[in-house]
Design an enzyme around this catalytic site. Structure first.
Site, PDB file in Angstrom:
ATOM      1  N   ASN A 244       0.885  -1.166   0.000  1.00  0.00           N
ATOM      2  CA  ASN A 244       0.000   0.000   0.000  1.00  0.00           C
ATOM      3  C   ASN A 244       0.922   1.214   0.000  1.00  0.00           C
ATOM      4  O   ASN A 244       1.518   1.547   1.014  1.00  0.00           O
ATOM      5  CB  ASN A 244      -0.892  -0.013   1.253  1.00  0.00           C
ATOM      6  CG  ASN A 244      -1.687   1.281   1.390  1.00  0.00           C
ATOM      7  OD1 ASN A 244      -1.759   2.075   0.452  1.00  0.00           O
ATOM      8  ND2 ASN A 244      -2.268   1.492   2.561  1.00  0.00           N
TER       9      ASN A 244
ATOM     10  N   LYS B 238       0.243   4.276  -0.284  1.00  0.00           N
ATOM     11  CA  LYS B 238      -0.306   5.496   0.334  1.00  0.00           C
ATOM     12  C   LYS B 238      -0.068   6.685  -0.613  1.00  0.00           C
ATOM     13  O   LYS B 238      -0.129   6.499  -1.816  1.00  0.00           O
ATOM     14  CB  LYS B 238       0.272   5.691   1.731  1.00  0.00           C
ATOM     15  CG  LYS B 238       0.129   4.405   2.574  1.00  0.00           C
ATOM     16  CD  LYS B 238       0.411   4.575   4.018  1.00  0.00           C
ATOM     17  CE  LYS B 238       0.231   3.228   4.723  1.00  0.00           C
ATOM     18  NZ  LYS B 238       0.364   3.321   6.181  1.00  0.00           N
TER      19      LYS B 238
ATOM     20  N   HIS C 239      -9.084   1.742   4.969  1.00  0.00           N
ATOM     21  CA  HIS C 239      -7.808   1.864   5.685  1.00  0.00           C
ATOM     22  C   HIS C 239      -7.984   2.820   6.872  1.00  0.00           C
ATOM     23  O   HIS C 239      -8.746   3.775   6.799  1.00  0.00           O
ATOM     24  CB  HIS C 239      -6.727   2.387   4.731  1.00  0.00           C
ATOM     25  CG  HIS C 239      -5.363   2.278   5.318  1.00  0.00           C
ATOM     26  ND1 HIS C 239      -4.860   3.210   6.199  1.00  0.00           N
ATOM     27  CD2 HIS C 239      -4.412   1.321   5.189  1.00  0.00           C
ATOM     28  CE1 HIS C 239      -3.652   2.824   6.574  1.00  0.00           C
ATOM     29  NE2 HIS C 239      -3.354   1.684   5.980  1.00  0.00           N
TER      30      HIS C 239
ATOM     31  N   GLU D 276      -6.235   5.150   7.911  1.00  0.00           N
ATOM     32  CA  GLU D 276      -5.971   6.563   7.596  1.00  0.00           C
ATOM     33  C   GLU D 276      -7.207   7.212   6.972  1.00  0.00           C
ATOM     34  O   GLU D 276      -7.485   8.380   7.196  1.00  0.00           O
ATOM     35  CB  GLU D 276      -4.755   6.670   6.668  1.00  0.00           C
ATOM     36  CG  GLU D 276      -3.459   6.406   7.424  1.00  0.00           C
ATOM     37  CD  GLU D 276      -2.384   5.697   6.623  1.00  0.00           C
ATOM     38  OE1 GLU D 276      -2.446   5.714   5.378  1.00  0.00           O
ATOM     39  OE2 GLU D 276      -1.489   5.108   7.255  1.00  0.00           O
TER      40      GLU D 276
ATOM     41  N   GLU E  12      -5.140  -4.573  10.658  1.00  0.00           N
ATOM     42  CA  GLU E  12      -4.087  -3.582  10.849  1.00  0.00           C
ATOM     43  C   GLU E  12      -4.326  -2.836  12.160  1.00  0.00           C
ATOM     44  O   GLU E  12      -5.115  -1.881  12.196  1.00  0.00           O
ATOM     45  CB  GLU E  12      -4.090  -2.570   9.696  1.00  0.00           C
ATOM     46  CG  GLU E  12      -3.823  -3.186   8.342  1.00  0.00           C
ATOM     47  CD  GLU E  12      -3.177  -2.199   7.386  1.00  0.00           C
ATOM     48  OE1 GLU E  12      -2.161  -2.561   6.790  1.00  0.00           O
ATOM     49  OE2 GLU E  12      -3.670  -1.062   7.249  1.00  0.00           O
TER      50      GLU E  12
ATOM     51  N   GLY F  73       2.855   2.454  10.635  1.00  0.00           N
ATOM     52  CA  GLY F  73       3.814   3.533  10.423  1.00  0.00           C
ATOM     53  C   GLY F  73       4.560   3.939  11.680  1.00  0.00           C
ATOM     54  O   GLY F  73       5.215   4.973  11.716  1.00  0.00           O
TER      55      GLY F  73
ATOM     56  N   SER G 137       3.722  -2.059  10.183  1.00  0.00           N
ATOM     57  CA  SER G 137       5.170  -2.159  10.376  1.00  0.00           C
ATOM     58  C   SER G 137       5.716  -3.546  10.049  1.00  0.00           C
ATOM     59  O   SER G 137       6.689  -3.998  10.652  1.00  0.00           O
ATOM     60  CB  SER G 137       5.571  -1.746  11.802  1.00  0.00           C
ATOM     61  OG  SER G 137       5.218  -0.400  12.036  1.00  0.00           O
TER      62      SER G 137
HETATM   63  P1  13P Z   1       3.392   0.439   7.537  1.00  0.00           P
HETATM   64  O1  13P Z   1       3.833  -0.883   6.962  1.00  0.00           O
HETATM   65  O2  13P Z   1       4.135   1.618   7.002  1.00  0.00           O
HETATM   66  O3  13P Z   1       3.322   0.407   9.041  1.00  0.00           O
HETATM   67  O4  13P Z   1       1.883   0.650   7.027  1.00  0.00           O
HETATM   68  C1  13P Z   1       0.993  -0.393   7.165  1.00  0.00           C
HETATM   69  C2  13P Z   1      -0.225  -0.035   6.437  1.00  0.00           C
HETATM   70  O5  13P Z   1      -0.943   0.867   6.807  1.00  0.00           O
HETATM   71  C3  13P Z   1      -0.534  -0.793   5.214  1.00  0.00           C
HETATM   72  O6  13P Z   1      -1.805  -0.499   4.761  1.00  0.00           O
END
Ligand code: 13P
Length: 255
Positions: A13, A15, A98, A100, A170, A176, A216
């Site tokens: 992903n 982002k 997601h 976010e 997640e 992140g 992560s």
């Molecule tokens: P990270 O791997 O950067 O922690 O992000 C995970 C994520 O949100 C994947 O959708």
């Protein structure tokens, strides 16, 4: 638990990262590194990168996904993109709900459900994200919340359509942050998701659904995470922006 009934899927992903030319370069770099994967390999990229990504991935085992989809087929929804538009552009997967989007863009369990239905009705594969915040975990609500989010997201999704659903667990506190869930926490969270699917569709069906872990996940911890019985691959943020790291995660899920 029959892990072999399910296909492991490693999905990046990206982002809000990478321009179209950067997307092309990264996919070109990744192609030879993931060519021998025994799991499915997906890259979910920003809308504007989709044409370049589809073109770059042509002839390889990399599938392209989007990071969101609107729930209406067309109309006055400025700034949105429909499932049919994605499909025609060569997209096969789409990330929905997601954390976010839930946190910054007002996404709710209801809109996650509507977007999932729109994607599935158009023949896209939906990667639906669920996960608890640290506060919810500390209050002891993880199981309740994961089951609720999973069932809400799947409202009116048929057993047949479920074949095109992937759920990504997640934990919000692991995204992140560099703080990964332990393999045991990931396995437990994914197990709660699978239990919710079993309650809604039956245990046999639940055994066949791919449930990813995300948060992560990286080249160093992927082996241990994807070895867990309930962890059928991962949804990768930061580490999917570096070809060698992403390839190591793909290799871990190919064992
Ligand atoms: P990270 O791997 O950067 O922690 O992000 C995970 C994520 O949100 C994947 O959708």
């Amino acid at each position: 638990m029959k892990k072999e009934l399910r296909k492991a899927v490693i999905a990046g992903n990206w982002k809000m990262n990478k321009t179209p030319s950067e997307a092309k370069a990264l996919i070109e770099e990744m192609k030879p590194l993931v060519a021998d994967a025994k799991c499915d390999v997906v890259l979910c990229v920003p809308f504007i990168d989709i044409p370049a990504a589809v073109e770059a991935a042509k002839g390889s085992n990399i599938k392209i996904g989007a990071e969101n989809v609107h729930f209406k087929a067309s109309g006055a929804y400025t700034g949105e993109v429909s499932a049919d538009m994605l499909k025609e552009a060569g997209v096969e997967y789409v990330v929905i709900g997601h954390s976010e989007r839930r946190t910054y863009f007002g996404e709710t369990d209801q809109t996650v459900n509507l977007r999932s239905l729109a994607a599935l009705n158009a023949g896209l594969k939906a990667i639906i994200c669920v996960g608890e915040t640290l506060e919810q975990r500390e209050l002891g609500y993880t199981e309740t919340l994961l089951k609720f989010q999973t069932k809400m997201a799947l409202t009116n999704v048929t057993k047949e359509q479920l074949k095109n659903v992937i759920i990504a667990y997640e934990p919000v506190w692991a995204i992140g942050t560099g703080v990964t869930a332990t393999a045991e926490q990931a396995d437990e969270g994914n197990g709660f998701v699978r239990a919710a699917i079993a309650e809604a569709y039956g245990a046999d069906v639940a055994e066949t659904v791919t449930v990813q872990y995300g948060g992560s996940m990286n080249a160093g911890n992927a082996d241990e995470l994807v070895a867990k019985v309930n962890v059928d691959g991962g949804l990768i943020g930061g580490a999917s922006l570096k070809a060698p790291d992403f390839a190591k995660i793909v290799a871990a899920a190919s064992k």
